[in-house]
Scaffold this motif. Structure first.
Motif, PDB file in Angstrom:
ATOM      1  N   ILE A 187      -3.273 -10.091   9.904  1.00  0.00           N
ATOM      2  CA  ILE A 187      -1.848  -9.818  10.067  1.00  0.00           C
ATOM      3  C   ILE A 187      -1.397  -8.992   8.869  1.00  0.00           C
ATOM      4  O   ILE A 187      -2.085  -8.924   7.845  1.00  0.00           O
ATOM      5  CB  ILE A 187      -1.001 -11.107  10.166  1.00  0.00           C
ATOM      6  N   THR A 188      -0.248  -8.348   8.976  1.00  0.00           N
ATOM      7  CA  THR A 188       0.240  -7.493   7.888  1.00  0.00           C
ATOM      8  C   THR A 188       1.715  -7.777   7.647  1.00  0.00           C
ATOM      9  O   THR A 188       2.322  -8.581   8.352  1.00  0.00           O
ATOM     10  CB  THR A 188       0.126  -6.001   8.253  1.00  0.00           C
ATOM     11  N   GLY A 189       2.267  -7.077   6.688  1.00  0.00           N
ATOM     12  CA  GLY A 189       3.712  -7.148   6.470  1.00  0.00           C
ATOM     13  C   GLY A 189       4.372  -5.918   7.075  1.00  0.00           C
ATOM     14  O   GLY A 189       5.411  -5.472   6.590  1.00  0.00           O
ATOM     15  N   LEU A 230       9.855   2.517  12.623  1.00  0.00           N
ATOM     16  CA  LEU A 230      10.586   1.575  11.771  1.00  0.00           C
ATOM     17  C   LEU A 230       9.951   1.466  10.391  1.00  0.00           C
ATOM     18  O   LEU A 230      10.642   1.346   9.372  1.00  0.00           O
ATOM     19  CB  LEU A 230      10.591   0.184  12.410  1.00  0.00           C
ATOM     20  N   GLN A 231       8.618   1.482  10.396  1.00  0.00           N
ATOM     21  CA  GLN A 231       7.908   1.361   9.122  1.00  0.00           C
ATOM     22  C   GLN A 231       8.277   2.537   8.205  1.00  0.00           C
ATOM     23  O   GLN A 231       8.497   2.361   7.022  1.00  0.00           O
ATOM     24  CB  GLN A 231       6.396   1.329   9.357  1.00  0.00           C
ATOM     25  N   ARG A 232       8.356   3.742   8.806  1.00  0.00           N
ATOM     26  CA  ARG A 232       8.711   4.911   7.992  1.00  0.00           C
ATOM     27  C   ARG A 232      10.138   4.787   7.481  1.00  0.00           C
ATOM     28  O   ARG A 232      10.458   5.206   6.376  1.00  0.00           O
ATOM     29  CB  ARG A 232       8.540   6.201   8.802  1.00  0.00           C
ATOM     30  N   GLU A 256       3.627   2.957  -1.852  1.00  0.00           N
ATOM     31  CA  GLU A 256       3.517   3.698  -0.587  1.00  0.00           C
ATOM     32  C   GLU A 256       3.872   2.807   0.595  1.00  0.00           C
ATOM     33  O   GLU A 256       4.433   3.268   1.580  1.00  0.00           O
ATOM     34  CB  GLU A 256       2.096   4.248  -0.412  1.00  0.00           C
ATOM     35  N   CYS A 257       3.513   1.533   0.477  1.00  0.00           N
ATOM     36  CA  CYS A 257       3.847   0.604   1.552  1.00  0.00           C
ATOM     37  C   CYS A 257       5.357   0.435   1.646  1.00  0.00           C
ATOM     38  O   CYS A 257       5.956   0.638   2.700  1.00  0.00           O
ATOM     39  CB  CYS A 257       3.178  -0.748   1.322  1.00  0.00           C
ATOM     40  N   THR A 258       5.982   0.099   0.526  1.00  0.00           N
ATOM     41  CA  THR A 258       7.410  -0.253   0.587  1.00  0.00           C
ATOM     42  C   THR A 258       8.302   0.972   0.769  1.00  0.00           C
ATOM     43  O   THR A 258       9.430   0.840   1.204  1.00  0.00           O
ATOM     44  CB  THR A 258       7.840  -1.044  -0.665  1.00  0.00           C
ATOM     45  N   CYS A 318      -4.013   1.708   6.241  1.00  0.00           N
ATOM     46  CA  CYS A 318      -4.069   0.837   5.072  1.00  0.00           C
ATOM     47  C   CYS A 318      -5.148  -0.230   5.261  1.00  0.00           C
ATOM     48  O   CYS A 318      -5.932  -0.530   4.349  1.00  0.00           O
ATOM     49  CB  CYS A 318      -2.701   0.195   4.875  1.00  0.00           C
ATOM     50  N   LYS A 319      -5.220  -0.772   6.487  1.00  0.00           N
ATOM     51  CA  LYS A 319      -6.237  -1.789   6.758  1.00  0.00           C
ATOM     52  C   LYS A 319      -7.633  -1.185   6.790  1.00  0.00           C
ATOM     53  O   LYS A 319      -8.598  -1.792   6.322  1.00  0.00           O
ATOM     54  CB  LYS A 319      -5.934  -2.485   8.098  1.00  0.00           C
ATOM     55  N   GLU A 320      -7.735   0.016   7.331  1.00  0.00           N
ATOM     56  CA  GLU A 320      -9.037   0.690   7.375  1.00  0.00           C
ATOM     57  C   GLU A 320      -9.561   0.877   5.938  1.00  0.00           C
ATOM     58  O   GLU A 320     -10.726   0.590   5.638  1.00  0.00           O
ATOM     59  CB  GLU A 320      -8.890   2.037   8.088  1.00  0.00           C
TER      60      GLU A 320
HETATM   61 FE1  SF4 Z   1       0.383  -4.413   4.377  1.00  0.00          FE
HETATM   62 FE2  SF4 Z   1      -0.670  -2.018   4.067  1.00  0.00          FE
HETATM   63 FE3  SF4 Z   1       0.899  -2.545   6.144  1.00  0.00          FE
HETATM   64 FE4  SF4 Z   1       1.921  -2.409   3.710  1.00  0.00          FE
HETATM   65  S1  SF4 Z   1       0.966  -0.758   4.843  1.00  0.00           S
HETATM   66  S2  SF4 Z   1       2.367  -3.961   5.243  1.00  0.00           S
HETATM   67  S3  SF4 Z   1       0.288  -3.264   2.486  1.00  0.00           S
HETATM   68  S4  SF4 Z   1      -1.092  -3.467   5.722  1.00  0.00           S
END
Ligand code: SF4
Ligand code: TRP
Length: 513
Positions: free
Chosen positions: A418-420, A427-429, A462-464, A473-475
């Motif tokens: 799972i991720t954050g 939305l992530q962008r 980069e994530c936030t 990121c997971k790869e």
């Molecule tokens: Fe987690 Fe990476 Fe996704 Fe950020 S980009 S929530 S660190 S998996």
């Protein structure tokens, strides 16, 4: 850099209300807020020490090691190159996983700073508290030892032992049983009438483990553990002082003061003594009341001062006879040549430092058959979160990655974690990911970026800020994990011959079957 504070084994099952948490070393639920540990249990923050350590471990720099009890003694020992020890223990209930790697690293870091290092296999505890059979225990024990060695534990200067085979530990555990009683077990661990006695034996054995490094030469000893182990530390710190023949404290007049009160007294003395001698207790009370806002500590300390009234206020080191005969106490008295005043069960020494007197008293105690223990110190790290959410637990295979895991399977587990992350890339962008709640981010911060702070920092930013998406990121993390496992398992192969240097037998279950 922020780190999520979840996924550990704090238990609040005996809470009467939501505010009161209790720590259960065999519990399984999670803690939401590490701050409770500071306010409710008197664990201190670690971050203040960072400027005093010349090359802090990355776990320290990143706040993963977050708390301690008494760690200042270790800083002092490191910086003055005086003897100290580090010890931690592992229950061989499964194979060691990436969460345990942190503890191996903590032990080894201290060993490299000059500590005598100990790693122990808590096989008695695994047998008693977790009901594992001896053959299961043997296999896991072997893997713990290999992992510890592959993490650079140096057997030349360190010692690895099994509880079951350490006669000194078992004897000390028995002695410690004389110093504690069932009510204490009840209040610390919540034990009740139907608690198995082997749980109590496990607790005493762990207390003996913690004091074992001091049996030959008392010295400051740090125990790096998760905060779920704190009850054992509180108990053992208490037992260590209970076993002392004498205790050495600081005072300013006839009354006793606790460490917080002493801080007030010290400040007052530093301020007032240059202008007024002799200083009387009531002068100090007046000054403290004028200088500070009313508080509970303030009231207790000013009451003590007012009661002492015209008594002279002057710093002293107090030696209290704890459990020695009065003859032995007299003998100790004559050993201390400094300016002193003698009372029936204690003695006040003037114009001497606490450490100086503490050393004399400890040496005398050891000469006369006492233990002379220093209270053990502790260092607490955050737990890694499970890859499936919740805590990382040996009972949930997909939640953790074993150090012995097939690298391909390690890769897969990271990919499935799972991720954050947000519901959609869009939305992530816009909002950025929630690195503080992301087990994958933890993998980077706790393990995969190793000593490279800027790498960990970059992932976080980069994530936030929304430029990093979870798939990539997971790869990236999964690839690093595969590499890490390959390298680590190569090291495990290389250290295998070292098993012969151990002073206990550790069978290879594969060879037996
Ligand atoms: Fe987690 Fe990476 Fe996704 Fe950020 S980009 S929530 S660190 S998996
Ligand atoms: N109780 C610890 C655990 O649950 C293992 C342990 C036994 C230990 N003795 C110790 C840890 C001494 C630190 C110090 O894993």
């Amino acid at each position: 850099m922020g780190l999520g504070g979840k996924g550990d084994t704090m238990n609040n099952k005996s809470s009467k209300d939501n505010k009161h948490i209790s720590i259960d070393p065999w519990g399984s639920s999670t803690i939401e807020d590490y701050n409770d540990l500071f306010t409710q249990f008197g664990i201190s923050k670690f971050e203040h020490f960072l400027p005093n350590i010349s090359h802090p471990h990355y776990l320290m720099r990143r706040g993963i090691i977050f708390g301690h009890r008494g760690y200042q003694s270790i800083i002092k020992a490191i910086n003055s190159k005086s003897p100290f020890s580090v010890l931690s223990g592992f229950m061989p209930t499964g194979d060691p996983h990436i969460g345990h790697k942190m503890v191996f690293d903590e032990i080894v870091w201290h060993q490299k700073q000059g500590a005598k290092a100990y790693g122990l296999i808590a096989d008695l505890e695994a047998h008693a508290a977790r009901k594992l059979s001896w053959s299961e225990i043997d296999g896991h024990a072997r893997n713990y030892v290999l992992a510890l060695l592959a993490s650079d534990f140096n057997l030349e200067t360190g010692e690895i032992y099994r509880q079951s085979e350490n006669r000194q530990v078992r004897d000390l555990a028995f002695e410690l049983g004389i110093e504690t009683n069932f009510s204490e077990m009840q209040s610390i661990y919540g034990f009740s009438g139907n608690t198995e006695l082997s749980h109590i034996q496990s607790v005493l054995t762990q207390a003996a483990d913690i004091l074992y490094p001091q049996l030959d030469h008392p010295q400051p000893t740090v125990i790096p553990v998760g905060p779920d182990q704190d009850p054992h530390l509180r108990l053992t710190r208490d037992l260590a002082s209970r076993l002392r023949l004498f205790s050495v404290t600081e005072a300013y007049a006839s009354f006793e003061a606790d460490p917080m009160e002493l801080e007030y007294l010290e400040t007052a003395f530093d301020k007032l003594s240059p202008t007024k001698t002799p200083l009387h207790c009531n002068d100090v009370a007046d000054w403290i009341e004028n200088e500070n806002k009313p508080s509970e500590v303030l009231t207790t300390i000013t009451n003590k001062l007012k009661e002492a009234s015209k008594e002279e206020f002057y710093p002293r080191v107090r030696v209290i006879n704890h459990r020695a005969t009065s003859d032995l106490f007299k003998k100790l008295e004559s050993r201390i040549s400094e300016n002193k005043q003698t009372y029936k069960q204690h003695l006040d020494v003037f114009d001497a430092s606490h450490d100086e007197i503490d050393n004399i008293v400890r040496e005398f105690e050891i000469e006369h058959g006492g233990y002379g223990f220093y209270p053990p110190l502790s260092l607490y790290h955050r737990f890694m979160s499970g890859l499936t959410g919740g805590k990382m637990s040996s009972s949930i295979p997909d939640s953790y990655i074993s150090l012995f895991e097939d690298p391909e399977s390690g890769y897969q587990k990271v990919k499935q974690s799972i991720t954050g992350g947000r519901e959609s890339a869009k939305l992530q962008r816009e909002l950025g990911g929630e690195a503080d709640k992301c087990p994958v981010y933890e993998l980077y911060a706790y393990l995969l970026t190793q000593d490279d702070d800027s790498y960990a920092q970059r992932v976080y930013e980069e994530c936030t800020n929304g430029t990093r998406l979870c798939g990539d990121c997971k790869e990236e993390a999964a690839n690093l994990m595969r590499e890490f496992l390959k390298d680590y398992q190569q090291k495990i192969k290389e250290v295998e011959p070292l098993l012969e240097k151990l002073n206990f037998n550790i069978s290879n279950p594969e060879e037996n079957s």
